[in-house]
Structure formats: structure tokens, C-alpha cells
Design a protein around this motif. Structure first.
Motif, PDB file in Angstrom:
ATOM      1  N   THR A  12      -4.650  14.076 -15.046  1.00  0.00           N
ATOM      2  CA  THR A  12      -4.222  13.040 -14.125  1.00  0.00           C
ATOM      3  C   THR A  12      -3.585  13.696 -12.913  1.00  0.00           C
ATOM      4  OG1 THR A  12      -3.801  11.537 -15.962  1.00  0.00           O
ATOM      5  CG2 THR A  12      -2.736  11.007 -13.889  1.00  0.00           C
ATOM      6  N   VAL A  13      -3.896  13.171 -11.720  1.00  0.00           N
ATOM      7  CA  VAL A  13      -3.280  13.643 -10.484  1.00  0.00           C
ATOM      8  C   VAL A  13      -2.710  12.444  -9.738  1.00  0.00           C
ATOM      9  CG1 VAL A  13      -4.733  15.693 -10.276  1.00  0.00           C
ATOM     10  CG2 VAL A  13      -5.477  13.539  -9.219  1.00  0.00           C
ATOM     11  N   PHE A  14      -1.841  12.735  -8.768  1.00  0.00           N
ATOM     12  CA  PHE A  14      -1.147  11.684  -8.041  1.00  0.00           C
ATOM     13  C   PHE A  14      -1.354  11.898  -6.543  1.00  0.00           C
ATOM     14  CE2 PHE A  14       0.655  12.185 -12.153  1.00  0.00           C
ATOM     15  CZ  PHE A  14       0.818  10.882 -12.583  1.00  0.00           C
ATOM     16  N   LEU A  15      -2.026  10.946  -5.919  1.00  0.00           N
ATOM     17  CA  LEU A  15      -2.323  10.980  -4.496  1.00  0.00           C
ATOM     18  C   LEU A  15      -1.176  10.326  -3.741  1.00  0.00           C
ATOM     19  CD1 LEU A  15      -4.292  11.308  -2.052  1.00  0.00           C
ATOM     20  CD2 LEU A  15      -5.185   9.053  -2.658  1.00  0.00           C
ATOM     21  N   LEU A  16      -0.615  11.050  -2.784  1.00  0.00           N
ATOM     22  CA  LEU A  16       0.494  10.536  -1.980  1.00  0.00           C
ATOM     23  C   LEU A  16      -0.001  10.246  -0.572  1.00  0.00           C
ATOM     24  CD1 LEU A  16       3.450   9.879  -1.347  1.00  0.00           C
ATOM     25  CD2 LEU A  16       3.828  12.344  -1.054  1.00  0.00           C
ATOM     26  N   GLN A  17       0.222   9.000  -0.123  1.00  0.00           N
ATOM     27  CA  GLN A  17      -0.155   8.594   1.214  1.00  0.00           C
ATOM     28  C   GLN A  17       0.991   7.847   1.883  1.00  0.00           C
ATOM     29  OE1 GLN A  17      -3.795   6.372   0.231  1.00  0.00           O
ATOM     30  NE2 GLN A  17      -4.926   8.007   1.249  1.00  0.00           N
ATOM     31  N   HIS A  18       0.949   7.837   3.200  1.00  0.00           N
ATOM     32  CA  HIS A  18       1.901   7.066   3.998  1.00  0.00           C
ATOM     33  C   HIS A  18       1.049   6.124   4.835  1.00  0.00           C
ATOM     34  CE1 HIS A  18       4.892   6.556   7.366  1.00  0.00           C
ATOM     35  NE2 HIS A  18       5.635   6.331   6.301  1.00  0.00           N
ATOM     36  N   SER A  19       1.248   4.816   4.684  1.00  0.00           N
ATOM     37  CA  SER A  19       0.379   3.842   5.330  1.00  0.00           C
ATOM     38  C   SER A  19       1.194   2.671   5.858  1.00  0.00           C
ATOM     39  CB  SER A  19      -0.661   3.350   4.320  1.00  0.00           C
ATOM     40  OG  SER A  19      -1.583   2.486   4.929  1.00  0.00           O
ATOM     41  N   TYR A  20       0.930   2.324   7.116  1.00  0.00           N
ATOM     42  CA  TYR A  20       1.640   1.210   7.743  1.00  0.00           C
ATOM     43  C   TYR A  20       0.754   0.610   8.830  1.00  0.00           C
ATOM     44  CZ  TYR A  20       2.534   4.860  11.177  1.00  0.00           C
ATOM     45  OH  TYR A  20       2.381   5.871  12.082  1.00  0.00           O
ATOM     46  N   GLU A  21       1.133  -0.559   9.314  1.00  0.00           N
ATOM     47  CA  GLU A  21       0.382  -1.220  10.374  1.00  0.00           C
ATOM     48  C   GLU A  21       1.104  -1.049  11.703  1.00  0.00           C
ATOM     49  OE1 GLU A  21      -0.916  -5.696  11.313  1.00  0.00           O
ATOM     50  OE2 GLU A  21      -1.569  -4.949   9.351  1.00  0.00           O
ATOM     51  N   LEU A  22       0.334  -0.722  12.738  1.00  0.00           N
ATOM     52  CA  LEU A  22       0.878  -0.549  14.079  1.00  0.00           C
ATOM     53  C   LEU A  22      -0.105  -1.169  15.063  1.00  0.00           C
ATOM     54  CD1 LEU A  22       3.048   0.732  15.911  1.00  0.00           C
ATOM     55  CD2 LEU A  22       1.636   2.794  15.953  1.00  0.00           C
ATOM     56  N   ASN A  23       0.361  -2.144  15.829  1.00  0.00           N
ATOM     57  CA  ASN A  23      -0.501  -2.831  16.805  1.00  0.00           C
ATOM     58  C   ASN A  23      -1.786  -3.346  16.157  1.00  0.00           C
ATOM     59  OD1 ASN A  23       1.365  -2.201  18.835  1.00  0.00           O
ATOM     60  ND2 ASN A  23       0.358  -0.257  19.257  1.00  0.00           N
ATOM     61  N   GLU A  24      -1.651  -3.963  15.007  1.00  0.00           N
ATOM     62  CA  GLU A  24      -2.755  -4.551  14.254  1.00  0.00           C
ATOM     63  C   GLU A  24      -3.771  -3.528  13.744  1.00  0.00           C
ATOM     64  OE1 GLU A  24      -4.446  -8.032  16.055  1.00  0.00           O
ATOM     65  OE2 GLU A  24      -2.492  -8.664  16.833  1.00  0.00           O
ATOM     66  N   CYS A  25      -3.408  -2.259  13.713  1.00  0.00           N
ATOM     67  CA  CYS A  25      -4.254  -1.202  13.153  1.00  0.00           C
ATOM     68  C   CYS A  25      -3.521  -0.564  11.976  1.00  0.00           C
ATOM     69  CB  CYS A  25      -4.550  -0.124  14.183  1.00  0.00           C
ATOM     70  SG  CYS A  25      -5.598  -0.684  15.517  1.00  0.00           S
ATOM     71  N   GLU A  26      -4.245  -0.301  10.905  1.00  0.00           N
ATOM     72  CA  GLU A  26      -3.638   0.378   9.767  1.00  0.00           C
ATOM     73  C   GLU A  26      -3.706   1.882   9.992  1.00  0.00           C
ATOM     74  OE1 GLU A  26      -4.289   0.919   5.027  1.00  0.00           O
ATOM     75  OE2 GLU A  26      -4.593  -1.072   5.877  1.00  0.00           O
ATOM     76  N   ILE A  27      -2.557   2.524   9.881  1.00  0.00           N
ATOM     77  CA  ILE A  27      -2.440   3.977  10.033  1.00  0.00           C
ATOM     78  C   ILE A  27      -2.159   4.551   8.647  1.00  0.00           C
ATOM     79  CG2 ILE A  27      -1.176   5.854  11.156  1.00  0.00           C
ATOM     80  CD1 ILE A  27      -2.541   3.930  13.149  1.00  0.00           C
ATOM     81  N   THR A  28      -3.024   5.446   8.181  1.00  0.00           N
ATOM     82  CA  THR A  28      -2.840   6.047   6.865  1.00  0.00           C
ATOM     83  C   THR A  28      -2.907   7.557   6.981  1.00  0.00           C
ATOM     84  OG1 THR A  28      -3.822   4.139   5.763  1.00  0.00           O
ATOM     85  CG2 THR A  28      -3.714   6.184   4.499  1.00  0.00           C
ATOM     86  N   LYS A  29      -1.901   8.218   6.425  1.00  0.00           N
ATOM     87  CA  LYS A  29      -1.853   9.681   6.388  1.00  0.00           C
ATOM     88  C   LYS A  29      -1.891  10.110   4.930  1.00  0.00           C
ATOM     89  CE  LYS A  29       1.298   9.503  10.246  1.00  0.00           C
ATOM     90  NZ  LYS A  29       2.582   8.846  10.286  1.00  0.00           N
ATOM     91  N   THR A  30      -2.860  10.926   4.571  1.00  0.00           N
ATOM     92  CA  THR A  30      -2.888  11.514   3.234  1.00  0.00           C
ATOM     93  C   THR A  30      -2.001  12.745   3.274  1.00  0.00           C
ATOM     94  OG1 THR A  30      -5.099  10.686   2.802  1.00  0.00           O
ATOM     95  CG2 THR A  30      -4.336  12.539   1.445  1.00  0.00           C
ATOM     96  N   ILE A  31      -0.982  12.750   2.439  1.00  0.00           N
ATOM     97  CA  ILE A  31      -0.009  13.843   2.449  1.00  0.00           C
ATOM     98  C   ILE A  31      -0.400  14.934   1.466  1.00  0.00           C
ATOM     99  CG2 ILE A  31       2.410  14.432   2.028  1.00  0.00           C
ATOM    100  CD1 ILE A  31       3.032  11.539   2.998  1.00  0.00           C
ATOM    101  N   GLY A  32      -0.826  14.545   0.263  1.00  0.00           N
ATOM    102  CA  GLY A  32      -1.210  15.549  -0.716  1.00  0.00           C
ATOM    103  C   GLY A  32      -1.530  14.948  -2.060  1.00  0.00           C
ATOM    104  N   ILE A  33      -1.989  15.818  -2.943  1.00  0.00           N
ATOM    105  CA  ILE A  33      -2.308  15.450  -4.324  1.00  0.00           C
ATOM    106  C   ILE A  33      -1.446  16.335  -5.218  1.00  0.00           C
ATOM    107  CG2 ILE A  33      -4.102  15.345  -6.090  1.00  0.00           C
ATOM    108  CD1 ILE A  33      -6.119  15.040  -3.734  1.00  0.00           C
ATOM    109  N   TYR A  34      -0.749  15.711  -6.160  1.00  0.00           N
ATOM    110  CA  TYR A  34       0.252  16.423  -6.969  1.00  0.00           C
ATOM    111  C   TYR A  34      -0.032  16.256  -8.453  1.00  0.00           C
ATOM    112  CZ  TYR A  34       2.235  16.445  -2.403  1.00  0.00           C
ATOM    113  OH  TYR A  34       2.387  16.624  -1.049  1.00  0.00           O
ATOM    114  N   SER A  35       0.466  17.201  -9.217  1.00  0.00           N
ATOM    115  CA  SER A  35       0.212  17.207 -10.657  1.00  0.00           C
ATOM    116  C   SER A  35       1.107  16.246 -11.430  1.00  0.00           C
ATOM    117  CB  SER A  35       0.386  18.628 -11.218  1.00  0.00           C
ATOM    118  OG  SER A  35       1.693  19.108 -10.936  1.00  0.00           O
ATOM    119  N   THR A  36       2.208  15.821 -10.821  1.00  0.00           N
ATOM    120  CA  THR A  36       3.085  14.852 -11.488  1.00  0.00           C
ATOM    121  C   THR A  36       3.584  13.826 -10.471  1.00  0.00           C
ATOM    122  OG1 THR A  36       5.163  16.031 -11.105  1.00  0.00           O
ATOM    123  CG2 THR A  36       3.934  16.610 -13.127  1.00  0.00           C
TER     124      THR A  36
END
Length: 75
Positions: free
Chosen positions: A3-27
Motif C-alpha cells: 500500500t502507498v499513500f499519494l499526497l496532493q494539494h488541491s484547491y479552487e482558484l478563479n473557478e479552476c481547480e489547481i492540483t499539485k502532486t507532492i509525493g507518494i509515501y510508504s505510510t
């Protein structure tokens, strides 16, 4: 099963969704540690509650439904 854990940061700005993939972690705890650090960084601190951790199982299909084609919307 691995099992892995995907970490993202996602928010809406000016009606556009902004998503940043930060990393994949073992726990989940390691992903949470990164969130605690990134919450203070520019580009992240403006949206401190918009971090998401998703759990995935390696070698397992997560999306089984597929896409709806345009024909699905025709009468």
C-alpha cells in the motif's frame, strides 16, 4: 499487498481547480509529516486545509468503471 499513500494539494482558484502532486509515501504518517512541513510554505500556506492523502494498493486497478462516452448522453 503493498500500500502507498499519494499526497496532493488541491484547491479552487478563479473557478479552476489547481492540483499539485507532492509525493507518494510508504505510510500515512510519513505523508502527514510532509503536510505539517508544507503548511508553512508559500503556495501551500494560503490553503492549509486542502491537502489530501489517498491510499492505493500496488498492482490493483483502482478505477474500474471507465468513461461515459458521448453516446451515453444521446436520446
Amino acid at each position: 499487498m503493498l500500500t502507498v499513500f499519494l499526497l496532493q494539494h488541491s484547491y479552487e482558484l478563479n473557478e479552476c481547480e489547481i492540483t499539485k502532486t507532492i509525493g507518494i509515501y510508504s505510510t500515512r504518517d510519513k505523508a502527514q509529516d510532509v503536510i505539517n512541513k508544507y503548511r508553512e510554505l508559500p503556495g501551500f500556506k494560503e490553503y492549509p486545509e486542502d491537502f489530501y492523502i489517498d491510499e492505493y494498493h500496488v498492482d490493483k486497478n483502482e478505477w474500474k468503471e471507465g468513461f461515459l462516452g458521448s453516446s451515453a448522453f444521446e436520446d
